[in-house]
Design an enzyme around this catalytic site. Structure first.
Site, PDB file in Angstrom:
ATOM      1  N   ARG A 230       0.796  -1.225   0.000  1.00 18.67           N
ATOM      2  CA  ARG A 230       0.000   0.000   0.000  1.00 18.67           C
ATOM      3  C   ARG A 230       0.832   1.280   0.000  1.00 18.67           C
ATOM      4  O   ARG A 230       0.636   2.157  -0.830  1.00 18.67           O
ATOM      5  CB  ARG A 230      -0.937   0.022   1.227  1.00 18.67           C
ATOM      6  CG  ARG A 230      -2.009  -1.013   1.198  1.00 18.67           C
ATOM      7  CD  ARG A 230      -2.853  -0.977   2.460  1.00 18.67           C
ATOM      8  NE  ARG A 230      -3.983  -0.084   2.340  1.00 18.67           N
ATOM      9  CZ  ARG A 230      -4.892   0.088   3.288  1.00 18.67           C
ATOM     10  NH1 ARG A 230      -4.798  -0.559   4.427  1.00 18.67           N
ATOM     11  NH2 ARG A 230      -5.906   0.906   3.104  1.00 18.67           N
TER      12      ARG A 230
ATOM     13  N   HIS B 178      -8.070  -3.691  -7.123  1.00 15.32           N
ATOM     14  CA  HIS B 178      -7.743  -2.999  -5.861  1.00 15.32           C
ATOM     15  C   HIS B 178      -8.892  -3.160  -4.865  1.00 15.32           C
ATOM     16  O   HIS B 178      -9.901  -2.459  -4.950  1.00 15.32           O
ATOM     17  CB  HIS B 178      -7.487  -1.509  -6.144  1.00 15.32           C
ATOM     18  CG  HIS B 178      -6.707  -0.819  -5.068  1.00 15.32           C
ATOM     19  ND1 HIS B 178      -5.400  -1.112  -4.786  1.00 15.32           N
ATOM     20  CD2 HIS B 178      -7.058   0.171  -4.209  1.00 15.32           C
ATOM     21  CE1 HIS B 178      -4.960  -0.330  -3.810  1.00 15.32           C
ATOM     22  NE2 HIS B 178      -5.948   0.456  -3.433  1.00 15.32           N
TER      23      HIS B 178
ATOM     24  N   TYR C  75     -18.277  13.476 -12.407  1.00 13.74           N
ATOM     25  CA  TYR C  75     -18.236  14.692 -13.219  1.00 13.74           C
ATOM     26  C   TYR C  75     -16.940  14.837 -14.022  1.00 13.74           C
ATOM     27  O   TYR C  75     -16.885  15.633 -14.950  1.00 13.74           O
ATOM     28  CB  TYR C  75     -18.388  15.926 -12.333  1.00 13.74           C
ATOM     29  CG  TYR C  75     -19.701  15.999 -11.598  1.00 13.74           C
ATOM     30  CD1 TYR C  75     -20.917  15.989 -12.283  1.00 13.74           C
ATOM     31  CD2 TYR C  75     -19.723  16.079 -10.213  1.00 13.74           C
ATOM     32  CE1 TYR C  75     -22.120  16.042 -11.599  1.00 13.74           C
ATOM     33  CE2 TYR C  75     -20.925  16.140  -9.516  1.00 13.74           C
ATOM     34  CZ  TYR C  75     -22.124  16.109 -10.213  1.00 13.74           C
ATOM     35  OH  TYR C  75     -23.302  16.172  -9.541  1.00 13.74           O
TER      36      TYR C  75
END
Length: 821
Positions: free
Chosen positions: A34, A80, A124
């Site tokens: 990570r 993931h 968006y």
């Protein structure tokens, strides 16, 4: 329970061992999976998965944008197993030109700003790969890297990317794992590539050789790095710290100056910086700022700091660097994962790892392409055989009952492989034309050439290096950009002195050791026709002994009777009102209780063209270069080594304009000799004889410097007798003589008390008697007299005696107000 124990289904485990083992497993998972980047491609797993998912989706730099939500969905659904916000945040950062030195994602929409504004929601915004990220995935389909199973083993993902870009150093990385952290700054691509090329040509190169190529970090937000020491430490050891300052310039208006911030340090929030400056200006922590405006636009950063009319831009700027994030420290930790282990690397090691990675990729790519070329050549060999025996091939096929028997017949009759036979059976009739035959022959020749080339690459280390160099040069030409962060060689930490204007002030020192500073403009602002102002009040038994103009950054040296020298910056003297008494020097410097200040000397620098001369009670004189006293210490230093029963009487600064020295004794003798008769010696030394006299019968009462023969020397005796004599009256001698009479002494005059050079204008003589009375005398009222004379009565002491006499500023009254005011 007993049955379970008998069958061994329960194991006795200590809880502390279990917790330790579990936490170690968790920490390694965080470290490797990570938080930390890989040393080869410079990516953390989440970034690698994002780029691979975009590659699989086909959203390359030449294809239309895709919704960020679609990309994030693919990443978390396939590779993931974490939250979508973490993936989207990573994707956003890769698209920010103020976070990445070389963006890996091309974003469309609101992807945040340097002011800390968040990106728009993923539904968006749209994104696609950049040309740079394509280079990081090039040749991934050619078995160049290992693929591992995804989190549910339904798909595979690359364990590393076959990047052509040295991404770890170009884009840097930061992350906090368990018990360790990485902080790798971004760099200029050109410099990293040049260092790699140099290392390929010079495998035995040392880290010092690379420091001239890689100048230092190159942050996407620009700024100025001060000091190369931290950079050198980081590259040589893997750890270091660099100071980064905002880049500014000064604009001048008709009435004031304006500070403009053009670039901010890396990872500094511009909006918070503007707010911080405004708050400090409002609370008067930083004075001189009238307004702060953010005029930044798409062209770049422009933060305007308007100053008040009297403010000095340099001082305000130093305050800003000291008190705000306009100056920040970037801690460098070159920590990365290599072979599944975290390690701190040097710059040389990181470059060598990338070169080794590229060698592996090219070898694996060459093997893949070689096998593919050989397979194709094998097929073409079969087609060529078939074309050479086309009638027999057709007859064999027509005579066969089915495809399988036809294949076996071709294999047996023409000594073909099964693949070749299959290819012949699948061959179209159009391949029988003469043109098609030529194409097959041409393709076969090219394949043989390609095979030979690939085999030579696998055999030759030099050819391997040449390919790496060619690819690196191509990357440099494609993505090179000018340096954004300026690097300055030296870094001077901002001292308190940098925050104080170097303005002229008046320093007054009283006989009893009270000192203060007053702004010069207070004395300068007098009405026309005024008579001047009182320089300061004192205690009843005290008077102003020293009065001089100095710059706030000048240094005052106090020399005591014990031969000790102390320093004090003028700006450290408390500022007081014009009529205030001031503060005792003993509260400002570490003077011992049994010490008395005998000389106060001011200087703007410690240049080697100046020196200090010391005079002792026993007639010793010592001259030392002023530069010897430049190393300021809070406890002071030994200025002169004194003999037993000797003490310092006076000290003066010697400039090139001082020609001679003058010493006077208690018994009325004096000597005048050239400065050059006293050569400069070290600080910790005794000195040489200036004047000779019988021990226990005489001693030095005063000494001064002489500039020319017209200097006026004022002598004062115990009974208040005094006179002025020009220096030319006293013949020039060599050092160490018994001297000549300075003043004719009689029982009416008493012994000599003091000698003063009174060339200064507007000076009075302050006389202090044994009983503590002070008498001020106008020096202009004391007439001139010859060398071997007693002089005239200048003060009436009665049954008292003069204990001390020295010049002081003339007594002046308050301004008379102009008529009509």
């Amino acid at each position: 329970m007993e049955n379970l124990l008998e069958h061994g289904n329960i194991t006795d485990i200590r809880i502390d061992d279990s917790i330790k083992e579990s936490y170690l497993d968790y920490s390694m998972s965080v470290i490797v999976g990570r938080a930390l980047p890989d040393a080869k491609d410079g990516l953390k797993p989440v970034h690698r998965r994002i780029l691979y998912a975009m590659h699989e989706l086909g959203v390359t730099s030449r294809k239309p944008y895709k919704k960020s939500a679609r990309i994030v969905g693919d990443v978390i659904g396939k590779y993931h197993p974490h939250g979508d916000s973490a993936v989207y945040d990573a994707l956003v950062r890769m698209a920010q030109d103020f976070s990445m030195r070389l963006e890996l994602v091309d974003g469309q929409g609101n992807f945040g700003s340097i002011d800390g504004d968040s990106a728009a929601a993923m539904r968006y915004t749209e994104a696609r790969m950049t040309a740079a990220s394509e280079e990081m995935l090039r040749d991934i389909e050619k078995e160049t890297v290992e693929f591992v199973g995804n989190y549910d083993d339904t798909l595979t993902e690359p364990s590393i990317l076959p990047t052509r870009i040295p991404n770890l150093l170009v884009n840097g990385s930061s992350g906090i794992a368990v018990g360790m952290a990485t902080s790798i700054p971004p760099h200029r691509l050109d410099e990293i590539v040049d260092a790699l090329l140099y290392l390929l040509d010079t495998p035995q190169a040392q880290i010092q050789d690379l420091l001239s190529i890689v100048q230092g970090p190159d942050f996407p937000t620009g700024g100025i790095i001060y000091g190369k020491q931290g950079i050198t430490e980081a590259y040589c050891t893997g750890r270091g710290r660099v100071k980064v300052r905002a880049k500014t310039h000064i604009e001048h208006t008709k009435t004031k100056e304006v500070i403009v911030i053009d670039e901010v340090p890396y990872q500094v929030n511009k909006a918070k910086l503007v707010e911080q400056i405004s708050e400090l200006a409002k609370e008067k922590v930083i004075e001189g700022i009238s307004e702060v405006r953010d005029e930044s636009d798409r062209e770049g950063i422009r933060v305007v700091i308007e100053l008040k009319r009297e403010a000095m831009s340099e001082i305000v700027l130093n305050h800003l660097f000291k008190s705000t994030t306009m100056e920040s420290t970037f801690g460098i930790i070159l920590l990365a994962i290599h072979n599944k282990e975290p390690k701190i690397f040097t710059l040389l090691e990181l470059l060598e790892i990338f070169i080794a990675h590229r060698k592996t990729i090219i070898i694996r790519r060459s093997i893949f392409e070689l096998e593919k070329a050989k397979a194709r050549a094998h097929i073409l060999e079969g087609l060529t055989i078939a074309l050479d025996h086309i009638d027999e091939v057709i007859a064999t096929i027509r005579a066969s009952a089915d495809t399988e028997s036809a294949k076996n017949a071709l294999v047996e009759k023409f000594n073909l492989s099964e693949l070749q036979a299959k290819a012949i059976l699948e061959m179209r009739l159009q391949r029988l034309t003469g043109l098609e035959r030529d194409k097959i022959a041409s393709e076969y020749a090219q394949l043989l050439e390609e095979i030979a080339n690939l085999e030579s690459i696998l055999r030759s280390e030099e050819k391997l290096k040449e390919i790496i160099k060619e690819e690196l040069i191509e990357i440099k030409q494609k993505f090179s950009t000018p340096r954004k962060t300026q690097i300055e060689e030296d870094y001077d930490a901002i001292d308190v002195e940098d925050l104080i204007p170097n303005e002229k002030v008046v320093v007054t020192m009283s006989h009893r050791g009270y000192v203060k500073r007053v702004q010069l403009k207070i004395y300068e602002k007098q009405n026309r026709g005024g008579k001047g102002k009182i320089s300061g009040n004192t205690h009843d038994d005290d008077f102003i002994e020293s009065f001089f103009i100095a710059n706030a950054h000048d240094t005052i040296m106090f020399v005591t009777n014990k031969g000790q020298l102390y320093w004090l910056k003028v700006y450290k003297i408390p500022e007081a009102g014009r009529t205030a008494i001031g503060k005792a020097v003993v509260n400002l410097v570490n003077i011992q209780p049994d010490e008395k200040i005998m000389a106060t000397i001011t200087t703007t620098d410690f240049n080697a063209d100046k020196s200090l001369v010391f005079f002792t009670k026993n007639g010793i004189v010592k001259r030392t270069n002023l530069s010897e006293y430049g190393n300021v210490r809070s406890v002071g230093v030994r200025a002169i080594n004194l003999d037993e029963n000797d003490e310092l009487v006076s000290a003066n600064i010697i400039t090139p304009s001082v020609k001679e020295l003058f010493i006077a004794t208690y018994q009325g003798m004096c000597i005048r000799f050239c400065v050059d008769d006293v050569r400069e010696i070290g600080r910790v030394s005794r000195g040489v004889t200036g004047i000779r006299f019988k021990a226990n019968e005489d001693f030095v009462v005063g000494a001064t410097t002489i500039y020319n023969d017209n200097d006026k020397l004022l002598t004062v005796s115990e009974q208040g007798i005094g006179k002025q004599t020009i220096a030319g009256e006293y013949r020039l001698q060599t050092r160490g003589g018994k001297g000549v009479i300075v003043m004719k002494l009689t029982p009416k005059t008493g012994k000599l008390v003091s000698i003063v050079n009174v060339n200064d204008e507007d000076m009075d003589l302050m006389v202090l008697t044994s009983s503590g009375k002070m008498i001020r005398v106008d020096t202009e009222a004391i007439r001139e007299a010859g060398r071997n004379t007693s002089g005239v009565k200048i003060v009436n002491v009665g049954n008292d005696k003069v204990a001390y006499a020295n010049k002081c500023p003339k007594q002046k009254q308050e301004d008379e107000q102009s008529i009509g005011e």
